[in-house]
Design a protein around this motif. Structure first.
Motif, PDB file in Angstrom:
ATOM      1  N   LEU A  97       4.372   4.481 -14.820  1.00 27.65           N
ATOM      2  CA  LEU A  97       3.547   4.054 -13.788  1.00 27.65           C
ATOM      3  C   LEU A  97       2.962   2.715 -13.744  1.00 27.65           C
ATOM      4  O   LEU A  97       3.241   2.071 -12.565  1.00 27.65           O
ATOM      5  CB  LEU A  97       2.196   5.000 -13.878  1.00 27.65           C
ATOM      6  N   LEU A  98       2.547   2.128 -14.769  1.00 26.78           N
ATOM      7  CA  LEU A  98       2.268   0.624 -14.643  1.00 26.78           C
ATOM      8  C   LEU A  98       3.457  -0.036 -14.328  1.00 26.78           C
ATOM      9  O   LEU A  98       3.245  -1.135 -13.678  1.00 26.78           O
ATOM     10  CB  LEU A  98       1.484   0.423 -16.049  1.00 26.78           C
ATOM     11  N   LEU A  99       4.392   0.318 -14.831  1.00 27.72           N
ATOM     12  CA  LEU A  99       5.854  -0.670 -14.991  1.00 27.72           C
ATOM     13  C   LEU A  99       5.897  -0.553 -13.678  1.00 27.72           C
ATOM     14  O   LEU A  99       6.422  -1.880 -12.980  1.00 27.72           O
ATOM     15  CB  LEU A  99       6.859   0.034 -15.545  1.00 27.72           C
ATOM     16  N   ALA A 100       6.067   0.390 -12.618  1.00 30.24           N
ATOM     17  CA  ALA A 100       6.374   0.682 -11.446  1.00 30.24           C
ATOM     18  C   ALA A 100       5.301  -0.352 -10.313  1.00 30.24           C
ATOM     19  O   ALA A 100       5.916  -0.728  -9.772  1.00 30.24           O
ATOM     20  CB  ALA A 100       6.533   1.976 -10.767  1.00 30.24           C
ATOM     21  N   LEU A 101       4.151  -0.295 -10.707  1.00 28.73           N
ATOM     22  CA  LEU A 101       3.155  -0.995 -10.003  1.00 28.73           C
ATOM     23  C   LEU A 101       3.339  -2.400 -10.134  1.00 28.73           C
ATOM     24  O   LEU A 101       3.152  -3.266  -9.163  1.00 28.73           O
ATOM     25  CB  LEU A 101       1.660  -0.716 -10.344  1.00 28.73           C
ATOM     26  N   ALA A 102       3.627  -2.823 -11.531  1.00 30.49           N
ATOM     27  CA  ALA A 102       4.051  -4.394 -11.693  1.00 30.49           C
ATOM     28  C   ALA A 102       5.169  -4.650 -10.702  1.00 30.49           C
ATOM     29  O   ALA A 102       5.025  -5.712 -10.207  1.00 30.49           O
ATOM     30  CB  ALA A 102       4.089  -4.533 -13.226  1.00 30.49           C
ATOM     31  N   LEU A 103       6.314  -3.976 -10.857  1.00 27.26           N
ATOM     32  CA  LEU A 103       7.329  -4.525 -10.085  1.00 27.26           C
ATOM     33  C   LEU A 103       7.366  -4.665  -8.829  1.00 27.26           C
ATOM     34  O   LEU A 103       7.598  -5.544  -7.955  1.00 27.26           O
ATOM     35  CB  LEU A 103       8.641  -3.172 -10.448  1.00 27.26           C
ATOM     36  N   LEU A 104       6.321  -3.443  -8.169  1.00 27.88           N
ATOM     37  CA  LEU A 104       6.066  -3.599  -6.827  1.00 27.88           C
ATOM     38  C   LEU A 104       5.366  -4.892  -6.299  1.00 27.88           C
ATOM     39  O   LEU A 104       5.640  -5.502  -5.431  1.00 27.88           O
ATOM     40  CB  LEU A 104       5.067  -2.337  -6.585  1.00 27.88           C
ATOM     41  N   ALA A 105       4.223  -5.253  -7.296  1.00 28.97           N
ATOM     42  CA  ALA A 105       3.539  -6.499  -7.094  1.00 28.97           C
ATOM     43  C   ALA A 105       4.513  -7.745  -6.887  1.00 28.97           C
ATOM     44  O   ALA A 105       4.372  -8.428  -6.166  1.00 28.97           O
ATOM     45  CB  ALA A 105       2.479  -6.517  -7.843  1.00 28.97           C
ATOM     46  N   ALA A 123       0.992  -1.121   0.080  1.00 29.41           N
ATOM     47  CA  ALA A 123      -0.044  -0.040   0.093  1.00 29.41           C
ATOM     48  C   ALA A 123       0.872   1.294   0.197  1.00 29.41           C
ATOM     49  O   ALA A 123       0.545   2.105  -0.787  1.00 29.41           O
ATOM     50  CB  ALA A 123      -0.953  -0.141   1.196  1.00 29.41           C
ATOM     51  N   ALA A 124       1.966   1.320   0.849  1.00 34.44           N
ATOM     52  CA  ALA A 124       2.801   2.412   0.915  1.00 34.44           C
ATOM     53  C   ALA A 124       3.524   2.557  -0.608  1.00 34.44           C
ATOM     54  O   ALA A 124       3.650   3.645  -0.747  1.00 34.44           O
ATOM     55  CB  ALA A 124       4.033   2.054   2.040  1.00 34.44           C
ATOM     56  N   GLY A 125       3.900   1.425  -1.156  1.00 31.44           N
ATOM     57  CA  GLY A 125       4.471   1.683  -2.324  1.00 31.44           C
ATOM     58  C   GLY A 125       3.700   1.980  -3.710  1.00 31.44           C
ATOM     59  O   GLY A 125       3.950   3.152  -4.265  1.00 31.44           O
ATOM     60  N   VAL A 126       2.408   1.639  -3.364  1.00 37.01           N
ATOM     61  CA  VAL A 126       1.374   2.330  -4.545  1.00 37.01           C
ATOM     62  C   VAL A 126       1.116   3.596  -4.274  1.00 37.01           C
ATOM     63  O   VAL A 126       1.267   4.426  -5.155  1.00 37.01           O
ATOM     64  CB  VAL A 126       0.011   1.498  -4.195  1.00 37.01           C
ATOM     65  N   VAL A 127       1.076   4.256  -2.834  1.00 38.45           N
ATOM     66  CA  VAL A 127       0.928   5.454  -2.814  1.00 38.45           C
ATOM     67  C   VAL A 127       2.024   6.312  -3.166  1.00 38.45           C
ATOM     68  O   VAL A 127       1.904   7.490  -3.911  1.00 38.45           O
ATOM     69  CB  VAL A 127       0.771   5.785  -1.129  1.00 38.45           C
ATOM     70  N   TYR A 184       4.051   9.839 -10.004  1.00 36.84           N
ATOM     71  CA  TYR A 184       3.302  10.115 -11.102  1.00 36.84           C
ATOM     72  C   TYR A 184       2.754  11.722 -11.225  1.00 36.84           C
ATOM     73  O   TYR A 184       2.499  12.216 -11.959  1.00 36.84           O
ATOM     74  CB  TYR A 184       2.303   8.949 -11.247  1.00 36.84           C
ATOM     75  N   TYR A 185       1.876  12.082 -10.027  1.00 45.43           N
ATOM     76  CA  TYR A 185       1.128  13.009 -10.067  1.00 45.43           C
ATOM     77  C   TYR A 185       2.146  14.494  -9.871  1.00 45.43           C
ATOM     78  O   TYR A 185       1.855  15.034 -10.607  1.00 45.43           O
ATOM     79  CB  TYR A 185       0.052  13.064  -8.696  1.00 45.43           C
ATOM     80  N   PHE A 186       2.920  14.234  -8.933  1.00 43.51           N
ATOM     81  CA  PHE A 186       4.064  15.515  -8.664  1.00 43.51           C
ATOM     82  C   PHE A 186       4.838  15.526 -10.056  1.00 43.51           C
ATOM     83  O   PHE A 186       5.389  16.642 -10.288  1.00 43.51           O
ATOM     84  CB  PHE A 186       4.507  15.544  -7.285  1.00 43.51           C
ATOM     85  N   ALA A 187       5.466  14.490 -10.113  1.00 42.01           N
ATOM     86  CA  ALA A 187       6.677  14.570 -11.242  1.00 42.01           C
ATOM     87  C   ALA A 187       6.201  14.501 -12.712  1.00 42.01           C
ATOM     88  O   ALA A 187       7.092  14.600 -13.461  1.00 42.01           O
ATOM     89  CB  ALA A 187       7.580  13.652 -10.838  1.00 42.01           C
ATOM     90  N   GLY A 188       4.952  14.010 -12.777  1.00 42.76           N
ATOM     91  CA  GLY A 188       4.331  14.071 -14.241  1.00 42.76           C
ATOM     92  C   GLY A 188       5.090  13.007 -15.266  1.00 42.76           C
ATOM     93  O   GLY A 188       5.236  13.345 -16.211  1.00 42.76           O
ATOM     94  N   VAL A 189       5.348  11.715 -14.762  1.00 39.86           N
ATOM     95  CA  VAL A 189       5.945  10.784 -15.338  1.00 39.86           C
ATOM     96  C   VAL A 189       4.965  10.164 -16.135  1.00 39.86           C
ATOM     97  O   VAL A 189       3.696  10.390 -15.770  1.00 39.86           O
ATOM     98  CB  VAL A 189       6.528   9.464 -14.577  1.00 39.86           C
ATOM     99  N   SER A 190       5.347   9.447 -17.299  1.00 39.14           N
ATOM    100  CA  SER A 190       4.187   9.000 -18.322  1.00 39.14           C
ATOM    101  C   SER A 190       3.493   7.636 -17.401  1.00 39.14           C
ATOM    102  O   SER A 190       3.862   7.042 -16.595  1.00 39.14           O
ATOM    103  CB  SER A 190       4.905   8.234 -19.386  1.00 39.14           C
ATOM    104  N   GLY A 191       2.351   7.413 -18.285  1.00 44.34           N
ATOM    105  CA  GLY A 191       1.352   6.215 -17.690  1.00 44.34           C
ATOM    106  C   GLY A 191       1.984   4.858 -17.919  1.00 44.34           C
ATOM    107  O   GLY A 191       1.689   4.127 -17.051  1.00 44.34           O
ATOM    108  N   TYR A 192       2.726   4.542 -18.816  1.00 43.60           N
ATOM    109  CA  TYR A 192       3.564   3.416 -18.936  1.00 43.60           C
ATOM    110  C   TYR A 192       4.519   3.241 -17.807  1.00 43.60           C
ATOM    111  O   TYR A 192       4.632   2.003 -17.005  1.00 43.60           O
ATOM    112  CB  TYR A 192       4.447   3.408 -20.175  1.00 43.60           C
TER     113      TYR A 192
END
Ligand code: ADP
Length: 421
Positions: free
Chosen positions: A47-55, A27-31, A37-45
């Motif tokens: 974001l998805l890659l980071a979430l997959a790595l976290l899981a 949960a902490a990682g997802v936040v 993503y929100y503040f640094a404005g990185v791309s959607g891809y």
């Protein structure tokens, strides 16, 4: 097939369990990823890659978990899971007793039956082992406060034995406990022997030392100007230093023998030649004590495997004792004959005196260190009480035996049985 699907199912369960265990980290990682993503404005891809790595990270097994899975697989492969507690207990050489939460015996191995007898399933161990230390051990393990504990326990009958008893919880919802008894009697006996030996050796050294110290004091004080007393005291002091030196020599002899691990192979000893030189070297002592030494040697080659110096010491100690303690008999015979043991060829060397002999009750103990039939007589004969224990030590190294026969008033015969091979 059924096993494969069961395996897949349990793997799925393990992944779910790992995700659940790491839920807060996840949960902490997802936040954190959403914040970036929100503040640094990185791309959607990204974001998805980071979430997959976290899981994926959250699903990886940790080290301990991997080890326990491996251990479980090894146990399964070796059949340990199917091993009965009874077989395991039987394979343990020490007495082992399995019991339940009420301290009632469930099972005991053969070693426990042999050691304690009268054991039966259902029997209360608290009644069987009434010693307070055993009660305390059972209480502590059954209270659940500790998983294992140990005490020293002495079983008095039929023979006294001391055990280190350890109690442990079997766990795994079995509700069972185990007692294992490690016999400490031999270790204790050796410790006691070592302590006795040091006490005896110190006492033997302390006595002449105290006498020398006393005479020094007298020579410095009251006997300062008395030449006759001075000569007499100096002679006593010299005798006492001689006694200490003999004792130290014998102690060193014993310790050297203990350090020597085995006999050098291939060396031979000519008994005729060795015994002749022993008799020659003790000629002055024999003459001084009025003893005639007679020889009765068998014909032919009298050769045995062994260490010449050590066997010389054996015959020297025995002949010296015969000349000292058997003095009143007037003569000593030394004989060498073929051994009478049909199982093992060899030679018997007998040193027989015709003195006062040794009473039966002393014979079994006479080879013990510092054991003397008459301490005063041994001291006046310049004995240390170690001669026969040195003999015994050397003979053990030669695979040989000593037998002692004696009749009070008729003398004593010490026979060394030496194997020829
Ligand atoms: P020690 O140095 O006192 O002679 P040993 O170990 O050689 O010590 O002998 C132990 C004791 O055995 C002696 O003190 C003596 O009492 C007894 N002993 C040994 N040999 C004889 C013997 N031939 N006759 C009578 N007593 C003996």
């Amino acid at each position: 097939m059924a096993e494969t699907s069961a395996g897949q199912e349990s793997k799925g369960q393990a992944l779910a369990a790992r995700l659940w265990r790491n839920r807060w980290l996840l949960a902490a990682g997802v936040v954190a990823v959403f914040a970036v993503y929100y503040f640094a404005g990185v791309s959607g891809y990204a974001l998805l890659l980071a979430l997959a790595l976290l899981a994926a990270a959250a699903m990886l097994p940790v080290d301990a978990e991997r080890q326990s899975t491996d251990a479980a697989a090894a146990i399964e492969a070796s059949g340990l899971q199917r091993l009965s507690g009874e077989y395991l207990a039987a394979a343990v050489a020490d007495p082992l007793i399995i019991f339940d939460h009420s301290a009632a015996m469930v099972h005991a191995n053969a070693a426990a039956f042999a050691a304690f007898g009268g054991l039966a399933p259902g029997m209360s161990l608290a009644l069987k082992f009434r010693a307070p230390e055993m009660q305390a051990l059972l209480d502590s393990i059954l209270s659940g406060e500790v998983a294992s504990d140990a005490v020293d326990y002495t079983e008095k009958l039929p023979v006294e034995r001391t055990y280190r008893v350890s109690a442990s919880t079997v766990g795994h919802a079995t509700g069972l406990y185990v007692l294992v008894f490690k016999d400490q009697s031999e270790t204790r006996r050796i410790d006691r022997m070592r302590a006795d030996f040091i006490a005896n050796a110190s006492h033997e050294l302390r006595t002449p030392l105290a006498s020398i110290a006393g005479f020094i004091e007298t020579l410095r004080g009251p006997a300062r100007n008395d030449p006759a007393a001075r000569d007499q005291f100096l002679q006593i002091m010299q005798n006492q230093t001689g006694r200490m030196a003999r004792l130290i020599d014998d102690l060193l002899s014993l310790s050297r023998l203990e350090m020597k691990p085995y006999l050098k192979p291939g060396t031979e000893v000519d008994l005729r030649q060795t015994i002749d030189s022993v008799i020659d070297s003790l000629g002055p002592l024999a003459a001084e004590n009025g003893i005639v030494v007679e020889r009765e040697f068998a014909n032919g080659r009298l050769v045995v495997p062994g260490d010449r110096d050590e066997l010389f010491q054996v015959f020297e100690n025995l002949l010296e004792n015969a000349c000292k303690y058997g003095q009143s008999g007037g003569h000593v015979t030394v004989s060498v004959a073929a051994g009478d043991d049909a199982q093992q060829a060899g030679f018997d060397v007998t040193i027989r005196d015709y003195g006062p002999g040794i009473a039966e009750e002393h014979i079994p103990r006479i080879t013990e260190r510092f054991y003397r039939v008459d301490v005063e007589n041994s001291r006046t004969q310049k004995g240390t009480g170690l001669g026969l224990s040195i003999v015994k030590h050397i003979l053990t190294r030669h695979n040989a035996r000593l037998s002692i026969k004696s009749e009070v008033g008729k003398g004593a015969a010490f026979t060394v049985h030496l194997p020829a091979r």
